[in-house]
Write a protein that holds these residues in place. Structure first.
Motif, PDB file in Angstrom:
ATOM      1  N   THR A   1       0.858  -1.177   0.000  1.00 52.70           N
ATOM      2  CA  THR A   1       0.000   0.000   0.000  1.00 52.70           C
ATOM      3  C   THR A   1       0.892   1.225   0.000  1.00 52.70           C
ATOM      4  N   THR A   2       0.589   2.128  -0.915  1.00 51.53           N
ATOM      5  CA  THR A   2       1.396   3.332  -1.046  1.00 51.53           C
ATOM      6  C   THR A   2       0.522   4.571  -0.923  1.00 51.53           C
ATOM      7  N   ALA A   3       1.164   5.691  -0.862  1.00 47.88           N
ATOM      8  CA  ALA A   3       0.470   6.966  -0.870  1.00 47.88           C
ATOM      9  C   ALA A   3       0.186   7.322  -2.327  1.00 47.88           C
ATOM     10  N   SER A   4      -0.700   6.561  -2.948  1.00 45.15           N
ATOM     11  CA  SER A   4      -1.011   6.747  -4.362  1.00 45.15           C
ATOM     12  C   SER A   4      -2.507   6.633  -4.577  1.00 45.15           C
ATOM     13  N   ALA A   5      -3.042   7.484  -5.416  1.00 45.39           N
ATOM     14  CA  ALA A   5      -4.458   7.414  -5.757  1.00 45.39           C
ATOM     15  C   ALA A   5      -4.762   6.182  -6.596  1.00 45.39           C
ATOM     16  N   ALA A   6      -3.748   5.574  -7.197  1.00 44.73           N
ATOM     17  CA  ALA A   6      -3.943   4.383  -8.031  1.00 44.73           C
ATOM     18  C   ALA A   6      -4.203   3.133  -7.196  1.00 44.73           C
ATOM     19  N   GLY A   7      -4.023   3.211  -5.904  1.00 48.10           N
ATOM     20  CA  GLY A   7      -4.279   2.065  -5.042  1.00 48.10           C
ATOM     21  C   GLY A   7      -3.038   1.230  -4.807  1.00 48.10           C
ATOM     22  N   PRO A   8      -3.212   0.129  -4.087  1.00 48.10           N
ATOM     23  CA  PRO A   8      -2.069  -0.706  -3.732  1.00 48.10           C
ATOM     24  C   PRO A   8      -1.506  -1.470  -4.929  1.00 48.10           C
ATOM     25  N   VAL A   9      -0.274  -1.908  -4.777  1.00 47.50           N
ATOM     26  CA  VAL A   9       0.398  -2.753  -5.765  1.00 47.50           C
ATOM     27  C   VAL A   9       0.378  -4.164  -5.182  1.00 47.50           C
ATOM     28  N   THR A  10      -0.129  -5.137  -5.952  1.00 43.70           N
ATOM     29  CA  THR A  10      -0.211  -6.511  -5.467  1.00 43.70           C
ATOM     30  C   THR A  10       0.526  -7.444  -6.415  1.00 43.70           C
ATOM     31  N   ILE A  11       1.282  -8.353  -5.821  1.00 45.74           N
ATOM     32  CA  ILE A  11       1.977  -9.394  -6.584  1.00 45.74           C
ATOM     33  C   ILE A  11       1.352 -10.716  -6.166  1.00 45.74           C
ATOM     34  N   HIS A  12       0.633 -11.355  -7.100  1.00 44.71           N
ATOM     35  CA  HIS A  12      -0.029 -12.626  -6.830  1.00 44.71           C
ATOM     36  C   HIS A  12       0.860 -13.783  -7.271  1.00 44.71           C
ATOM     37  N   GLY A  13       0.734 -14.916  -6.580  1.00 42.78           N
ATOM     38  CA  GLY A  13       1.370 -16.144  -7.041  1.00 42.78           C
ATOM     39  C   GLY A  13       2.843 -16.285  -6.737  1.00 42.78           C
ATOM     40  N   LEU A  14       3.293 -15.727  -5.619  1.00 42.21           N
ATOM     41  CA  LEU A  14       4.695 -15.899  -5.221  1.00 42.21           C
ATOM     42  C   LEU A  14       4.842 -17.142  -4.360  1.00 42.21           C
ATOM     43  N   ASP A  15       5.971 -17.833  -4.489  1.00 48.02           N
ATOM     44  CA  ASP A  15       6.283 -18.919  -3.560  1.00 48.02           C
ATOM     45  C   ASP A  15       6.306 -18.316  -2.158  1.00 48.02           C
ATOM     46  N   LEU A  16       5.782 -19.036  -1.178  1.00 48.15           N
ATOM     47  CA  LEU A  16       5.679 -18.509   0.185  1.00 48.15           C
ATOM     48  C   LEU A  16       7.012 -18.004   0.741  1.00 48.15           C
ATOM     49  N   PRO A  17       8.123 -18.747   0.624  1.00 46.96           N
ATOM     50  CA  PRO A  17       9.390 -18.224   1.152  1.00 46.96           C
ATOM     51  C   PRO A  17       9.819 -16.919   0.450  1.00 46.96           C
ATOM     52  N   VAL A  18       9.596 -16.834  -0.841  1.00 45.88           N
ATOM     53  CA  VAL A  18       9.939 -15.612  -1.583  1.00 45.88           C
ATOM     54  C   VAL A  18       9.072 -14.459  -1.092  1.00 45.88           C
ATOM     55  N   ALA A  19       7.775 -14.718  -0.906  1.00 51.57           N
ATOM     56  CA  ALA A  19       6.861 -13.673  -0.429  1.00 51.57           C
ATOM     57  C   ALA A  19       7.264 -13.191   0.966  1.00 51.57           C
ATOM     58  N   ARG A  20       7.605 -14.131   1.843  1.00 49.99           N
ATOM     59  CA  ARG A  20       8.026 -13.738   3.202  1.00 49.99           C
ATOM     60  C   ARG A  20       9.292 -12.898   3.164  1.00 49.99           C
ATOM     61  N   ASP A  21      10.272 -13.316   2.362  1.00 54.26           N
ATOM     62  CA  ASP A  21      11.515 -12.546   2.236  1.00 54.26           C
ATOM     63  C   ASP A  21      11.237 -11.151   1.679  1.00 54.26           C
ATOM     64  N   LEU A  22      10.357 -11.085   0.684  1.00 55.07           N
ATOM     65  CA  LEU A  22      10.025  -9.795   0.076  1.00 55.07           C
ATOM     66  C   LEU A  22       9.348  -8.871   1.081  1.00 55.07           C
ATOM     67  N   VAL A  23       8.394  -9.394   1.841  1.00 51.49           N
ATOM     68  CA  VAL A  23       7.707  -8.588   2.859  1.00 51.49           C
ATOM     69  C   VAL A  23       8.716  -8.064   3.874  1.00 51.49           C
ATOM     70  N   GLU A  24       9.596  -8.941   4.324  1.00 54.53           N
ATOM     71  CA  GLU A  24      10.602  -8.535   5.309  1.00 54.53           C
ATOM     72  C   GLU A  24      11.535  -7.458   4.748  1.00 54.53           C
ATOM     73  N   ALA A  25      12.004  -7.674   3.527  1.00 54.77           N
ATOM     74  CA  ALA A  25      12.932  -6.719   2.919  1.00 54.77           C
ATOM     75  C   ALA A  25      12.257  -5.382   2.633  1.00 54.77           C
ATOM     76  N   LEU A  26      11.044  -5.403   2.101  1.00 55.15           N
ATOM     77  CA  LEU A  26      10.344  -4.142   1.812  1.00 55.15           C
ATOM     78  C   LEU A  26      10.003  -3.387   3.089  1.00 55.15           C
TER      79      LEU A  26
END
Length: 178
Positions: free
Chosen positions: A141-166
């Motif tokens: 979720t960003t400060a953007s009128a366009a709404g959130p950016v979503t990435i669907h279909g990530l491997d769970l470990p990749v998604a967890r690493d990405l969430v942590e890093a971001l």
């Protein structure tokens, strides 16, 4: 995956700001199965509605039922075969020290960039099929009128690493996320 490094300040010169480009990474190949199963569920619901129509209709001819059912079946199978393949070809993502890049859609395609200085929240979501297949979606979720950016279909470990890093990068970013 995430390419770590120092986060550049939001007031970097214009020629050093992130640019809209094709992201480097594809989503998990298991996303194909998830999207196919989701399509099959939609087809099953449409065919169930068709059966209900068949049962409640007292018209003497069943020809309309057969025609509509055949159209739904052909359209549904075409959708279930073509849509996941096309989405997999299109869906991409990339996280850099300055921004998150995404590309999504299948009929209507969208390419977005979210500078880390604008990130407000980072969420991980797993529906029933995603859990079964070891997949997850990451929503930024960003400060953007366009709404959130979503990435669907990530491997769970990749998604967890990405969430942590971001999350770590957004916390250290000098921007105000507004």
């Amino acid at each position: 995956m995430w390419h770590g490094g120092a986060v550049e300040p939001a007031d970097a010169p214009v020629d050093q700001q992130p640019v809209l480009r094709e992201p480097a990474h594809r989503v998990s190949r298991r996303a194909l199965l998830m999207w196919t199963l989701q399509a099959v569920v939609v087809i099953a619901l449409l065919l169930a509605a068709q059966v209900v129509w068949w049962l409640v209709d007292d018209a003497p001819s069943r020809t309309p039922h057969w025609v509509v059912g055949a159209v739904w079946l052909v359209a549904g199978v075409t959708y279930a075969v073509a849509m996941p393949q096309w989405r997999y070809r299109v869906h991409r993502w990339e996280a850099t020290p300055r921004a998150i890049y995404t590309q999504s859609g299948w009929l209507w395609q969208e390419r977005r960039i979210a500078p880390l200085s604008r990130v407000q929240t980072v969420d991980l979501e797993r529906g029933p099929l995603a859990q079964l297949l070891g997949l997850a979606s990451v929503t930024i979720t960003t400060a953007s009128a366009a709404g959130p950016v979503t990435i669907h279909g990530l491997d769970l470990p990749v998604a967890r690493d990405l969430v942590e890093a971001l999350t770590a990068a957004a916390v250290t970013e000098a921007g105000d996320a507004t």
